[in-house]
Design a protein around this motif. Sequence first.
Motif, PDB file in Angstrom:
ATOM      1  N   MET A  87       0.819  -1.208   0.000  1.00 26.85           N
ATOM      2  CA  MET A  87       0.000   0.000   0.000  1.00 26.85           C
ATOM      3  C   MET A  87       0.852   1.258   0.000  1.00 26.85           C
ATOM      4  SD  MET A  87      -3.186  -0.844  -0.114  1.00 26.85           S
ATOM      5  CE  MET A  87      -4.062   0.572   0.511  1.00 26.85           C
ATOM      6  N   VAL A  88       2.020   1.180  -0.540  1.00 33.08           N
ATOM      7  CA  VAL A  88       2.875   2.362  -0.557  1.00 33.08           C
ATOM      8  C   VAL A  88       2.977   2.971  -1.942  1.00 33.08           C
ATOM      9  CG1 VAL A  88       4.244   1.574   1.387  1.00 33.08           C
ATOM     10  CG2 VAL A  88       4.944   0.952  -0.928  1.00 33.08           C
ATOM     11  N   ASP A  89       2.358   2.367  -2.948  1.00 38.00           N
ATOM     12  CA  ASP A  89       2.422   2.918  -4.296  1.00 38.00           C
ATOM     13  C   ASP A  89       1.499   4.119  -4.390  1.00 38.00           C
ATOM     14  OD1 ASP A  89       2.307   3.512  -6.970  1.00 38.00           O
ATOM     15  OD2 ASP A  89       2.231   1.423  -7.622  1.00 38.00           O
ATOM     16  N   PRO A  90       2.032   5.338  -4.595  1.00 34.44           N
ATOM     17  CA  PRO A  90       1.178   6.524  -4.688  1.00 34.44           C
ATOM     18  C   PRO A  90       0.124   6.411  -5.780  1.00 34.44           C
ATOM     19  CG  PRO A  90       3.465   7.167  -4.438  1.00 34.44           C
ATOM     20  CD  PRO A  90       3.465   5.682  -4.658  1.00 34.44           C
ATOM     21  N   GLY A  91       0.443   5.679  -6.858  1.00 27.67           N
ATOM     22  CA  GLY A  91      -0.542   5.514  -7.918  1.00 27.67           C
ATOM     23  C   GLY A  91      -1.786   4.804  -7.427  1.00 27.67           C
ATOM     24  N   LEU A  92      -1.612   3.761  -6.615  1.00 33.05           N
ATOM     25  CA  LEU A  92      -2.764   3.045  -6.069  1.00 33.05           C
ATOM     26  C   LEU A  92      -3.529   3.899  -5.069  1.00 33.05           C
ATOM     27  CD1 LEU A  92      -1.235  -0.513  -5.531  1.00 33.05           C
ATOM     28  CD2 LEU A  92      -2.629   0.306  -7.430  1.00 33.05           C
ATOM     29  N   LEU A  93      -2.800   4.690  -4.297  1.00 32.54           N
ATOM     30  CA  LEU A  93      -3.473   5.571  -3.338  1.00 32.54           C
ATOM     31  C   LEU A  93      -4.303   6.625  -4.074  1.00 32.54           C
ATOM     32  CD1 LEU A  93      -0.605   6.104  -0.728  1.00 32.54           C
ATOM     33  CD2 LEU A  93      -2.438   4.409  -0.711  1.00 32.54           C
ATOM     34  N   ARG A  94      -3.751   7.163  -5.153  1.00 31.54           N
ATOM     35  CA  ARG A  94      -4.510   8.157  -5.936  1.00 31.54           C
ATOM     36  C   ARG A  94      -5.740   7.516  -6.587  1.00 31.54           C
ATOM     37  NH1 ARG A  94       0.732   9.435  -7.853  1.00 31.54           N
ATOM     38  NH2 ARG A  94       1.656  11.152  -6.704  1.00 31.54           N
ATOM     39  N   LEU A  95      -5.612   6.251  -6.939  1.00 35.14           N
ATOM     40  CA  LEU A  95      -6.751   5.540  -7.500  1.00 35.14           C
ATOM     41  C   LEU A  95      -7.891   5.480  -6.492  1.00 35.14           C
ATOM     42  CD1 LEU A  95      -8.109   3.646  -9.593  1.00 35.14           C
ATOM     43  CD2 LEU A  95      -6.895   1.760  -8.514  1.00 35.14           C
ATOM     44  N   LEU A  96      -7.587   5.133  -5.249  1.00 32.73           N
ATOM     45  CA  LEU A  96      -8.626   5.083  -4.216  1.00 32.73           C
ATOM     46  C   LEU A  96      -9.258   6.449  -4.010  1.00 32.73           C
ATOM     47  CD1 LEU A  96      -6.891   2.823  -1.529  1.00 32.73           C
ATOM     48  CD2 LEU A  96      -8.557   2.154  -3.261  1.00 32.73           C
ATOM     49  N   LEU A  97      -8.436   7.493  -3.984  1.00 31.59           N
ATOM     50  CA  LEU A  97      -8.974   8.838  -3.787  1.00 31.59           C
ATOM     51  C   LEU A  97      -9.835   9.256  -4.979  1.00 31.59           C
ATOM     52  CD1 LEU A  97      -5.896  10.696  -2.258  1.00 31.59           C
ATOM     53  CD2 LEU A  97      -7.958   9.913  -1.086  1.00 31.59           C
ATOM     54  N   ALA A  98      -9.436   8.889  -6.187  1.00 31.34           N
ATOM     55  CA  ALA A  98     -10.217   9.256  -7.370  1.00 31.34           C
ATOM     56  C   ALA A  98     -11.597   8.600  -7.340  1.00 31.34           C
ATOM     57  CB  ALA A  98      -9.464   8.864  -8.636  1.00 31.34           C
ATOM     58  N   ILE A  99     -11.656   7.339  -6.936  1.00 33.24           N
ATOM     59  CA  ILE A  99     -12.955   6.656  -6.846  1.00 33.24           C
ATOM     60  C   ILE A  99     -13.816   7.318  -5.790  1.00 33.24           C
ATOM     61  CG2 ILE A  99     -14.098   4.476  -6.291  1.00 33.24           C
ATOM     62  CD1 ILE A  99     -11.582   3.051  -7.320  1.00 33.24           C
ATOM     63  N   THR A 100     -13.190   7.655  -4.656  1.00 29.20           N
ATOM     64  CA  THR A 100     -13.940   8.288  -3.564  1.00 29.20           C
ATOM     65  C   THR A 100     -14.482   9.647  -3.988  1.00 29.20           C
ATOM     66  OG1 THR A 100     -12.507   7.181  -1.965  1.00 29.20           O
ATOM     67  CG2 THR A 100     -13.784   9.066  -1.182  1.00 29.20           C
ATOM     68  N   GLU A 101     -13.674  10.439  -4.658  1.00 27.61           N
ATOM     69  CA  GLU A 101     -14.082  11.802  -5.008  1.00 27.61           C
ATOM     70  C   GLU A 101     -15.064  11.837  -6.173  1.00 27.61           C
ATOM     71  OE1 GLU A 101     -10.318  13.586  -5.698  1.00 27.61           O
ATOM     72  OE2 GLU A 101      -9.764  13.642  -3.564  1.00 27.61           O
ATOM     73  N   THR A 102     -14.968  10.877  -7.101  1.00 28.68           N
ATOM     74  CA  THR A 102     -15.880  10.872  -8.255  1.00 28.68           C
ATOM     75  C   THR A 102     -17.072   9.952  -8.047  1.00 28.68           C
ATOM     76  OG1 THR A 102     -14.643   9.094  -9.367  1.00 28.68           O
ATOM     77  CG2 THR A 102     -13.949  11.368  -9.804  1.00 28.68           C
ATOM     78  N   ARG A 103     -17.032   9.148  -6.966  1.00 23.97           N
ATOM     79  CA  ARG A 103     -18.131   8.257  -6.587  1.00 23.97           C
ATOM     80  C   ARG A 103     -18.417   7.212  -7.664  1.00 23.97           C
ATOM     81  NH1 ARG A 103     -20.723  10.044  -2.154  1.00 23.97           N
ATOM     82  NH2 ARG A 103     -22.494   8.663  -2.587  1.00 23.97           N
ATOM     83  N   GLY A 104     -17.380   6.704  -8.290  1.00 21.88           N
ATOM     84  CA  GLY A 104     -17.603   5.646  -9.258  1.00 21.88           C
ATOM     85  C   GLY A 104     -16.338   5.189  -9.942  1.00 21.88           C
ATOM     86  N   PHE A 105     -16.316   3.912 -10.338  1.00 27.25           N
ATOM     87  CA  PHE A 105     -15.149   3.358 -11.018  1.00 27.25           C
ATOM     88  C   PHE A 105     -14.986   3.960 -12.406  1.00 27.25           C
ATOM     89  CE2 PHE A 105     -14.542  -0.911  -8.621  1.00 27.25           C
ATOM     90  CZ  PHE A 105     -14.689  -0.266  -7.407  1.00 27.25           C
TER      91      PHE A 105
END
Length: 316
Positions: A1-19
């Motif tokens: 869980m240290v890859d910033p790309g994966l962390l940004r992916l989680l934040l993008a889903i949360t902020e846009t409310r969809g895959f």
Amino acid sequence: MVDPGLLRLLLAITETRGFANAAQVLGVTQPSVSQQVKRIEQFVGRPLFRRTRRGAELTADGEAVIIYARAMLGLTSDLRQRLDRLDDGVEVATAMSEDFCRTALPTVLRLFVLDHPHVRLRIVSGTYETLTAAIDNRTVDFAIMRRYDRFPDAEPLFHDQLAWFGGLGLRLPVADPIPLVVPLPPNPTRSTILDCLRAAGRSSIIRFESIGVAGMEMALGAHLGVCAGPRGMALLGVAPLPDGHGLPPLPRVEFVMVRAGRALSDAAHAFARVLADAARSRFELESHPIIERGIGFGTQDAEGSRSRREMLRTPL
């Protein structure tokens, strides 16, 4: 869980409310997003999102992970800025042959700059006399060259097979006296060519000599003669001769790193590690662990590429 790309992916889903929305923002496909989320959830061991009519919503565990994701991205950014400040004003000086600069150096530079964009690089390129003088005078940190008797303690980097090169459409087989296009002496490739021909009882004539690779390329392209070089370091507009060239076999050659004996900075050590890593992947940028892509995230920062390197590194 240290890859910033994966962390940004989680934040993008949360902020846009969809895959699907997150995929559009990140410039990737929805199946790629779903696959990465599944990978993260398998790592965590519990679901992070649930699908509703309003889109993807965080589970209680997902909300906890997002709190840490934001904190980790902030720390990553702070660390990157501090490392960049430490790199300011640092110089790495390297000596290497021109053929290495023309073929392998672009990969090495690309990989090194990912992690050290602010380090000043100085490359000394030229004849073997130039390289050995730089080592003897300690004006560089280290040099990359073919194995040379003067430096028995040099560190091995990689091996390659010498091959005969000539202009496209050259008439074969090559008859005696063999016309040669060679580097100016002293040069180990030149010595190897002449030694191999003498051992095979073949006569030769030097038709062209040059201090640089560009002149030799032009001479080979004009069919002034043939030359030998590492098969993995191709010349522009010139190709290895096909079977039936009628020339004696050539040996394998070893490329080494020669340290100049001066104290190395952390950046110089890092450059040496990148050289060694790139050599193991034969200087093929697309196949190198640092460059391999699992999912795209737009502009990739150095910390992200470092994390991917640790996850994707495999013996080469």
